[in-house]
Design a protein around this motif. Structure first.
Motif, short mmCIF file in Angstrom:
data_model
loop_
_atom_site.label_atom_id
_atom_site.label_comp_id
_atom_site.label_asym_id
_atom_site.label_seq_id
_atom_site.Cartn_x
_atom_site.Cartn_y
_atom_site.Cartn_z
N VAL A 164 0.87 -1.17 0.00
CA VAL A 164 0.00 0.00 0.00
C VAL A 164 0.90 1.22 0.00
O VAL A 164 1.80 1.35 0.84
CB VAL A 164 -0.94 0.02 1.23
CG1 VAL A 164 -1.79 1.28 1.23
CG2 VAL A 164 -1.82 -1.23 1.26
N GLY A 165 0.67 2.13 -0.95
CA GLY A 165 1.50 3.32 -1.06
C GLY A 165 0.70 4.51 -1.54
O GLY A 165 -0.44 4.37 -2.00
N THR A 166 1.31 5.68 -1.46
CA THR A 166 0.68 6.91 -1.93
C THR A 166 1.39 7.37 -3.18
O THR A 166 2.62 7.55 -3.19
CB THR A 166 0.77 8.01 -0.85
OG1 THR A 166 0.12 7.53 0.33
CG2 THR A 166 0.09 9.28 -1.32
N ILE A 167 0.62 7.54 -4.25
CA ILE A 167 1.13 8.02 -5.54
C ILE A 167 0.33 9.29 -5.85
O ILE A 167 -0.87 9.22 -6.10
CB ILE A 167 0.94 6.99 -6.67
CG1 ILE A 167 1.51 5.61 -6.30
CG2 ILE A 167 1.51 7.51 -7.98
CD1 ILE A 167 3.00 5.52 -6.23
N GLY A 168 1.00 10.42 -5.82
CA GLY A 168 0.29 11.69 -6.03
C GLY A 168 -0.74 11.88 -4.93
O GLY A 168 -0.42 11.76 -3.75
#
Length: 195
Positions: A164-168
């Motif tokens: 799980v990650g944050t992209i933009g």
């Protein structure tokens, strides 16, 4: 007084079949031939309709970039359409309006070169409950870096793992049965446009 009696060799006895007996004998042979023919006729369609195990599996061609471009207007963000190396085959790409889980999201899945599965879901409106559902309630077990992004790893035995990650301005979840090397390829490709 001696009498000479010449014995003639006994000639073999030929059985004589009556016409009725001959008909009964032929009926058994004809019946066997007919039963064999019927069996072959029943078996033939099964053999012809069976898939050839030597033939390659046909997978649908999915143009992830085109579907992502179509979804961009309703998504409110640019859905990820990563360029993956040869051997990764997209088998679906779709925009989910959030009817089933309450969170509208972009969803894409691939078969990997190792014949495993990896998918991404991406949304601008993630919440903890939705993330827990997407990672199948797996616990956080660490972090991994791929594509310059630090991903939170969710993993438990017998359940597919997830990054799980944050992209933009979006949350991206990479999930599936593939190994870490193939996960890293997909995660890095998803993160590439953000760099």
């Amino acid at each position: 007084m001696s009498s000479t009696h010449e014995e003639t060799p006994a000639s073999p006895v030929k059985p004589v079949l009556t016409p009725a007996a001959a008909k009964r004998a032929n009926a058994s042979v004809i019946g066997m031939i007919m039963a064999l023919a019927v069996s072959l006729l029943v078996l033939l369609p099964v053999v012809l309709l069976s898939a050839n195990p030597q033939s390659p599996v046909q997978r649908p061609t999915v143009d992830v970039s085109a579907v992502a471009a179509d979804a961009k207007g309703v998504a409110g963000f640019s859905p990820a359409a990563p360029e993956l190396p040869a051997g990764y085959t997209a088998n679906y790409a779709r925009w989910e309006g959030g009817a089933s889980d309450g969170v509208a999201h972009w969803d894409v899945g691939w078969v990997t070169p190792q014949q495993q599965f990896v998918s991404i879901v991406q949304t601008a409106s993630a919440n903890p409950t939705w993330i827990a559902q997407q990672v199948k309630q797996a616990p956080k077990t660490g972090t991994r870096t791929a594509g310059g992004v630090e991903w939170t790893l969710y993993d438990k035995p017998g359940v597919e793992k997830s990054y799980v990650g944050t992209i933009g301005q979006t949350t991206v979840i990479v999930s599936g049965s593939a190994g870490f090397a193939e996960f890293d390829v997909v995660a890095a490709a998803v993160a590439a446009p953000a760099r």
